[in-house]
Write a protein that holds these residues in place. Sequence first.
Motif, mmCIF file in Angstrom:
data_model
loop_
_atom_site.group_PDB
_atom_site.id
_atom_site.type_symbol
_atom_site.label_atom_id
_atom_site.label_comp_id
_atom_site.label_asym_id
_atom_site.label_seq_id
_atom_site.Cartn_x
_atom_site.Cartn_y
_atom_site.Cartn_z
ATOM 1 N N ILE A 198 29.364 44.154 45.841
ATOM 2 C CA ILE A 198 30.740 43.639 45.757
ATOM 3 C C ILE A 198 31.369 44.409 44.600
ATOM 4 O O ILE A 198 30.845 44.374 43.485
ATOM 5 N N TYR A 199 32.436 45.139 44.867
ATOM 6 C CA TYR A 199 33.070 45.915 43.801
ATOM 7 C C TYR A 199 34.289 45.157 43.271
ATOM 8 O O TYR A 199 35.063 44.591 44.052
ATOM 9 N N GLY A 200 34.451 45.161 41.968
ATOM 10 C CA GLY A 200 35.576 44.455 41.342
ATOM 11 C C GLY A 200 36.573 45.457 40.788
ATOM 12 O O GLY A 200 36.239 46.257 39.907
ATOM 13 N N LEU A 201 37.806 45.430 41.319
ATOM 14 C CA LEU A 201 38.860 46.326 40.831
ATOM 15 C C LEU A 201 39.839 45.488 40.020
ATOM 16 O O LEU A 201 40.242 44.403 40.463
ATOM 17 N N ASN A 202 40.200 45.980 38.843
ATOM 18 C CA ASN A 202 41.099 45.235 37.961
ATOM 19 C C ASN A 202 40.449 43.948 37.467
ATOM 20 O O ASN A 202 41.118 42.962 37.222
ATOM 21 N N GLN A 203 39.142 43.945 37.359
ATOM 22 C CA GLN A 203 38.407 42.798 36.833
ATOM 23 C C GLN A 203 37.713 43.187 35.536
ATOM 24 O O GLN A 203 37.046 42.366 34.918
ATOM 25 N N GLY A 204 37.879 44.451 35.109
ATOM 26 C CA GLY A 204 36.990 44.964 34.073
ATOM 27 C C GLY A 204 37.639 45.280 32.744
ATOM 28 O O GLY A 204 37.182 46.193 32.062
ATOM 29 N N ARG A 205 38.673 44.531 32.339
ATOM 30 C CA ARG A 205 39.285 44.870 31.041
ATOM 31 C C ARG A 205 38.239 44.765 29.928
ATOM 32 O O ARG A 205 38.171 45.612 29.049
ATOM 33 N N ARG A 206 37.392 43.737 29.971
ATOM 34 C CA ARG A 206 36.350 43.592 28.945
ATOM 35 C C ARG A 206 35.249 44.633 29.164
ATOM 36 O O ARG A 206 34.849 45.338 28.245
ATOM 37 N N THR A 207 34.799 44.762 30.402
ATOM 38 C CA THR A 207 33.624 45.603 30.643
ATOM 39 C C THR A 207 33.950 47.088 30.742
ATOM 40 O O THR A 207 33.111 47.923 30.431
ATOM 41 N N TYR A 208 35.145 47.441 31.191
ATOM 42 C CA TYR A 208 35.488 48.863 31.347
ATOM 43 C C TYR A 208 36.630 49.301 30.430
ATOM 44 O O TYR A 208 37.038 50.457 30.449
ATOM 45 N N GLY A 209 37.184 48.347 29.667
ATOM 46 C CA GLY A 209 38.117 48.729 28.620
ATOM 47 C C GLY A 209 39.584 48.718 29.014
ATOM 48 O O GLY A 209 39.968 48.328 30.115
ATOM 49 N N VAL A 210 40.397 49.202 28.084
ATOM 50 C CA VAL A 210 41.852 49.112 28.139
ATOM 51 C C VAL A 210 42.423 49.776 29.397
ATOM 52 O O VAL A 210 43.488 49.428 29.899
ATOM 53 N N ILE A 211 41.677 50.732 29.916
ATOM 54 C CA ILE A 211 42.167 51.515 31.045
ATOM 55 C C ILE A 211 42.103 50.741 32.358
ATOM 56 O O ILE A 211 42.807 51.053 33.316
#
Length: 441
Positions: free
Chosen positions: A373-386
């Motif tokens: 299951i892929y999460g798009l726009n769910q990763g501000r904490r895990t993938y950062g500001v971008i």
Amino acid sequence: MRQDTEIVDLAGIGIGPFNLSLAALADGIPAVATAFFERRETFAWHPGLCFPDAMLQTSPLKDLVTPVCPTSPWSFLNHLVEKGRFFDFMSARFETVSRQEFSTYLAWAAEGLSSTHFGASVESVRYEDGYFRLGFDDRPECRARALAIGTGRVPMIPAGVVTGPACFHASRYLEIRPKVAGRRVAVVGGGQSGAEVVLNLLQQDGPSAPASIDWISRRDGFWTLQEGGLVDQFFTPGYLAAYREMPLEVQARALASQKFASDGLTPATADEIYRHLYRRRHLEGRDDVCLHPGRNLLHIRPGGCGQTVVSSNAEGMREALEADVVVLATGYRAAAPSCLAGLGSRLALETDGALALGANYRVVWDGPDDNPIYGLNQGRRTYGVIDPQLSMAAWRSAVILNDLCGRAVFPLAEEDPLVRWRGDGESDDAGARPLPRLTAS
Ligand SMILES: Cc1cc2nc3c(=O)[nH]c(=O)nc-3n(C[C@H](O)[C@H](O)[C@H](O)COP(=O)(O)OP(=O)(O)OC[C@H]3O[C@@H](n4cnc5c(N)ncnc54)[C@H](O)[C@@H]3O)c2cc1C
């Protein structure tokens, strides 16, 4: 991989720019069957805030595909060419592109791609026998080996505030088109959406002008976006890779310090607002607009005539103002969509309600690895500001499709980053390593 239209390799829930990028890149991989579902009847990109003069905060070259596959037919430039307006567009010498124009491009791609389905609200998701089963009210179930959650962020309504026709989130501004003529309007929120609403109110002139405009912001100033080549280094694959390696507390500090690299006012909007204020006060003798930074909204309650907006200032003192219309430009928050309730506790969540992500944007869940299951726009904490920005949308889509296919369909050549974000020294002088340097190419 199967080509059956009812059983697909990847089903996407929601068609905003992020899942649309996935759909556009997947269109170039014939072996992968995909289906993307959107509850709206037609494509729309934040229509409640699509003011004619609102500009994209990102280059249009960071479109659905170009950063990873510039030869794809779904690029912004190809859209201009296909629509027969490339030369007219170039002659206009825009410094950037309007959101309306970019939205038109996105709609063109959404309509052109055969994998997109509109008027298709995903109501439930179950996992059974190696497939996700997507349920709808009025169309047959879709079965998929993998899921892409692209349902976006949801409007943030301050706790205790009751919304209605006279108090609503900015995301619905152009849909509601509130009657503001001769009325007192309060805008709560000092970010770009708040600024665009305030600018729109300032542009209402003559009999359609509001009686007064109050702009309340928790921020201690009306901060503009930090821009430029050095700031843009945060919006690169190199920084993303470095961010992923950082310990949690370093990530948290980085996110806080980068706030205005992604979340400030577009300088042109801020300047335009200021010029309006100057003209009103000094040339027209009007004092009907007031800016209130450093105010923390406490509550909004019905008053004698209108609503009372109560806030506390930096010294902790309470202040109140009366308004007929209140626009809540209070931002958005991450959330797992309710259609995933059927997967319940099998999904891991972050403390802010976002789906927890591991490598390759895979949501952490207790199902088989073959069913990502892929999460798009769910990763501000895990993938950062971008993560909530358009800048890396195409890159993220390529990472996801490479992961789904188990091979580098899109060879993501890492550019040697100009900035050395991290080193590998130890915490005492004895373990110090030379600062990392660029390697000469
Ligand atoms: C006004 C505004 C302007 C922005 N401008 C920029 C910019 O200039 N540059 C930049 O980098 N970033 C910008 N952003 C940030 C970001 O790029 C956008 O928010 C972007 O739209 C996020 O895309 P998304 O695909 O995650 O979600 P969204 O665009 O929110 O799309 C999600 C879609 O999912 C649908 N959906 C939800 N649930 C279901 C369901 N159960 N079934 C079917 N469909 C469903 C929704 O109807 C919606 O259409 C902006 C954000 C806002 C709010």
